[in-house]
Design a protein around this motif. Structure first.
Motif, short mmCIF file in Angstrom:
data_model
loop_
_atom_site.label_atom_id
_atom_site.label_comp_id
_atom_site.label_asym_id
_atom_site.label_seq_id
_atom_site.Cartn_x
_atom_site.Cartn_y
_atom_site.Cartn_z
N THR A 186 0.68 -1.12 -0.18
CA THR A 186 0.05 0.08 -0.20
C THR A 186 0.88 1.25 0.02
O THR A 186 0.43 2.17 -0.87
CB THR A 186 -0.95 -0.19 1.04
OG1 THR A 186 -1.85 -1.10 1.26
CG2 THR A 186 -1.95 1.07 1.22
N GLU A 187 1.76 1.31 0.81
CA GLU A 187 2.68 2.21 0.78
C GLU A 187 3.80 2.59 -0.27
O GLU A 187 4.61 3.48 -0.37
CB GLU A 187 3.49 2.50 2.27
CG GLU A 187 2.70 2.62 3.56
CD GLU A 187 1.96 4.00 3.35
OE1 GLU A 187 2.62 5.07 3.16
OE2 GLU A 187 0.78 4.02 3.59
N SER A 220 -1.02 11.70 -2.35
CA SER A 220 -1.65 10.83 -1.56
C SER A 220 -3.23 10.44 -2.28
O SER A 220 -3.78 9.23 -2.19
CB SER A 220 -2.06 11.26 -0.11
OG SER A 220 -0.81 11.26 0.46
N ALA A 226 -4.34 6.92 -3.66
CA ALA A 226 -5.43 6.06 -3.29
C ALA A 226 -6.36 5.75 -4.33
O ALA A 226 -6.99 4.85 -4.43
CB ALA A 226 -6.26 6.99 -2.19
N ASP A 240 -5.90 2.64 2.13
CA ASP A 240 -5.03 2.74 3.49
C ASP A 240 -4.63 1.27 3.91
O ASP A 240 -5.19 0.38 3.94
CB ASP A 240 -5.98 3.30 4.33
CG ASP A 240 -6.36 4.77 4.00
OD1 ASP A 240 -5.55 5.51 3.45
OD2 ASP A 240 -7.53 4.96 3.96
N SER A 279 -4.61 1.34 11.27
CA SER A 279 -5.90 1.08 11.72
C SER A 279 -5.95 0.37 12.83
O SER A 279 -6.30 0.81 14.09
CB SER A 279 -6.91 0.77 10.68
OG SER A 279 -6.96 1.52 9.50
#
Length: 243
Positions: A54-55, A189, A193, A204, A209
């Motif tokens: 994801t990053e 960002s 996304a 994310d 989370s």
């Protein structure tokens, strides 16, 4: 004694009783409870891979795949393409970023007018940053104004951006944050996304989370017990309970 002070005193007594009535859980007991919770290594590996993918840490994700045998849920080659788009925005090369997004998937911008407007708005900001005033005015009129006529929010953002032209020293004007690197990062960002969503991937990572859930759970537990708490998330060290 006045009624006010009687109430204050009673509240203080209740609070004191609640504090002293908290259950105290020792480090030994707490660690035993933690050890009783079984977490599969496979699930932990998937959590790490999810964060890396994801990053956009493609090299780390590839190395982790080889070492752990954990397969990512998307093609790692697409990460490099996504990061190229993100880097282009961060460097102010918005037109190049738009071309790269369209090469990946033209529907991303076709179906997301807000993202496309924000990218175009960033192009305008970069023109103003580089002192290309006439080109900036022409671009705003031809590309952004028509979209502003269709959307009040877009119009307000456009007016705010064009207001930069009213200041000789934009670095010290009230709207200087539009020229800050944080503005580029914000748009980068947003693009990142959108690309992830188009690839049916969470936009994310799950790890942040889970850390937020940990903080929330500890805050809830604080009201009922004193226990070894994790105050520093960077090292996850248990600290002895305070009564």
């Amino acid at each position: 004694m006045s009624l006010f002070w009687i109430v204050i005193r009673r509240l203080a007594e209740i609070e004191e009783r609640m504090a002293t009535s908290k259950k105290v859980i020792t480090r030994e007991e707490w660690e035993k409870r933690l050890n009783d919770v079984k977490i599969r290594k496979e699930d932990m590996n998937k959590l790490v891979m999810n964060f890396l993918v994801t990053e956009g840490y493609v090299e780390a994700a590839e190395k982790f795949r080889m070492e752990s045998g954990t397969e990512p849920d998307i093609d790692l080659a697409t990460i490099s393409d996504r990061m190229a788009v993100k880097k282009a925005v961060q460097c102010g090369n918005v037109e190049d970023a738009i071309e790269k997004v369209n090469d990946l998937n033209p529907e991303i911008l076709d179906t997301n007018p807000q993202l496309f407007f924000h990218l175009q708005q960033q192009r305008l900001i970069e023109l103003i940053r580089n002192g290309k005033i006439e080109e900036a005015l022409e671009f705003a009129q031809e590309e952004l104004a028509p979209r502003g006529e269709e959307n009040q929010t877009f119009l307000e953002e456009l007016e705010r951006t064009v207001s930069l032209l009213a200041f000789e020293d934009v670095s010290n004007c009230p709207l200087a944050e539009l020229l800050d690197i944080s503005q580029r990062l914000k748009i980068a960002s947003e693009v990142n996304a959108a690309i992830l969503t188009s690839q049916s991937h969470e936009k994310d990572p799950k790890l942040p989370s889970l850390l937020k859930m940990l903080i929330w759970a500890q805050n809830q537990l604080d009201e009922k017990a004193a226990y070894p708490r994790i105050n520093n998330l960077s090292n996850a060290t248990l600290e002895d309970p305070t009564v």
